[in-house]
Design a protein around this motif. Structure first.
Motif, short mmCIF file in Angstrom:
data_model
loop_
_atom_site.label_atom_id
_atom_site.label_comp_id
_atom_site.label_asym_id
_atom_site.label_seq_id
_atom_site.Cartn_x
_atom_site.Cartn_y
_atom_site.Cartn_z
N ALA A 1 0.84 -1.20 0.00
CA ALA A 1 0.00 0.00 0.00
C ALA A 1 0.88 1.24 0.00
CB ALA A 1 -0.90 -0.01 1.23
N LYS A 2 0.46 2.26 -0.79
CA LYS A 2 1.22 3.52 -0.90
C LYS A 2 0.65 4.50 0.13
CE LYS A 2 1.65 2.76 -5.88
NZ LYS A 2 1.30 3.29 -7.22
N LYS A 3 1.40 4.70 1.20
CA LYS A 3 0.92 5.51 2.31
C LYS A 3 1.66 6.86 2.36
CE LYS A 3 1.04 5.55 7.38
NZ LYS A 3 1.42 4.78 8.58
N TYR B 1 -3.86 6.97 1.61
CA TYR B 1 -3.43 5.79 0.87
C TYR B 1 -3.76 6.00 -0.61
CZ TYR B 1 -2.52 3.28 5.19
OH TYR B 1 -1.99 2.89 6.38
N HIS B 2 -2.73 5.98 -1.44
CA HIS B 2 -2.90 6.22 -2.87
C HIS B 2 -3.19 4.92 -3.61
CE1 HIS B 2 -1.38 10.43 -2.84
NE2 HIS B 2 -0.73 10.01 -1.76
N ASP B 3 -3.94 5.03 -4.71
CA ASP B 3 -4.26 3.88 -5.57
C ASP B 3 -4.80 2.71 -4.77
OD1 ASP B 3 -3.25 5.36 -7.71
OD2 ASP B 3 -1.20 4.63 -7.36
N PHE B 4 -5.67 3.03 -3.84
CA PHE B 4 -6.23 2.00 -2.96
C PHE B 4 -7.06 1.00 -3.76
CE2 PHE B 4 -9.54 0.53 0.06
CZ PHE B 4 -8.71 -0.06 1.00
N ILE B 5 -7.84 1.50 -4.70
CA ILE B 5 -8.55 0.63 -5.64
C ILE B 5 -8.34 1.19 -7.04
CG2 ILE B 5 -10.32 -0.15 -4.00
CD1 ILE B 5 -12.22 1.89 -5.21
#
Length: 341
Positions: free
Chosen positions: A288-290, A302-306
């Protein structure tokens, strides 16, 4: 009215981006347009106008949508400490601060718009809670603000009265209210807030425009009697209602009011971005990108979560349903938050 609608629809996306335009759009579709269609001036085209409205009536916003849009403006007013006069002029700005939001197109609210926001919490009030003097005035008025939210209603009704005074003598076909309506509601709001002196002043102004109104004449007499008895001679400052207060409200609003991206200087060194796995095997290949946005209160993004495709699927599944945000053990509808698909 047609020219006004055409002008407001020049940029379809603007009505979504600007909350004032969104409110105006919903109000125009829910009440302004029917007011025009069912007016005496429309009698020559009655059959065609009514048929046209019936074709799309089920698709138009309802009273709940309009009231929700009005409450949304009051939430903006509270969270960002915006002045009602500024909002009515289309300006999203706190005193002494740069603009919070600068829409591509400046749109102001009408007196009738402000009147609707001011009376959005209006509902019938039970009389057993009131003293005889208060009850008699409530019977005369027919309505009351039993939520006690005069902090909001007075500010918006004051702006409605101010705008109606400026345009007195002219009337828009789509308007549902008038200067007399705004004065009537504002006077009663001040009375309920304990400022009987100002309620009396506004009621006397009302009688200058409608001297034969017996109900307001009786209210004037009652206000004068209450003042002679020493009731309401000095009113307390209006306080923002606390009925829907959350423990985290102050921190939440302080965070919202801070200029975008601004953190306290001592926190800047500790803000960072990272890949997070939380020891989960599912996240080892695609962590995950935090982004740590703020430490106190703690805010992480959080980026690009879905993916975009997943987002569209979720929106499609939610489409047929109307969501409700609830609170407490009995899951009562929460007025301090809204949810829209």
């Amino acid at each position: 009215f047609y020219e006004k609608v055409q002008a407001l629809h020049q940029d379809p996306k603007a009505s979504v981006d600007n909350p004032l335009l969104a409110f105006s759009l919903i109000k125009r579709l829910h009440s302004d347009w029917p007011n025009v269609i069912y007016s005496d001036e429309a009698t020559r085209n009655t059959q065609a106008l009514h048929a046209g409205l019936r074709e799309v009536e089920q698709e138009l916003p309802g009273a709940e949508d309009l009231d929700g849009a009005a409450r949304a403006l009051m939430r903006l007013q509270d969270v960002y400490v915006l002045s009602v006069k500024g909002l009515a002029s289309g300006i999203f700005q706190r005193a002494g601060h740069p603009p919070l939001y600068s829409p591509g197109r400046l749109v102001s609210l009408s007196a009738d718009d402000c009147f609707h926001v001011g009376k959005v919490r209006e509902s019938p009030t039970s009389l057993h809670k009131a003293s005889p003097a208060v009850a008699s005035i409530r019977i005369d008025m027919g309505v009351a603000y039993d939520t006690g939210d005069y902090y909001h209603s007075i500010a918006w009704l004051e702006e409605a009265v101010s705008l109606f005074r400026l345009s007195y003598g002219s009337w828009n076909l789509e308007d549902r209210s008038s200067l007399e309506d705004a004065l009537d509601h504002l006077a009663f709001s001040y009375f309920m807030a304990g400022n009987i002196s100002h309620a009396l002043s506004l009621s006397r102004e009302f009688l200058r425009y409608d001297p034969s109104n017996q109900r307001v004449t009786r209210n004037v007499a009652k206000y004068k009697k209450l003042l002679e008895m020493g009731t309401g001679a000095s009113a307390s400052p209006l306080q923002r209602p606390n009925s829907t207060r959350l423990q985290s409200r102050d921190a939440y609003e302080e965070l919202c009011q801070r200029p975008r991206g601004q953190a306290a200087p001592e926190q800047l060194l500790h803000l960072s971005c990272s890949y997070e796995t939380n020891s989960s095997p599912y996240l080892l290949l695609q962590p995950a990108k935090k982004e740590l946005v703020r430490i106190q209160p703690y805010v992480a993004l959080y980026h690009d979560f879905i993916t975009d495709a997943e987002a569209e699927t979720i929106k499609g599944l939610a489409g047929p349903w109307r969501s409700v945000v609830a609170s407490g053990e009995k899951q009562q509808k929460a007025e301090y938050r809204i949810s829209k698909r």
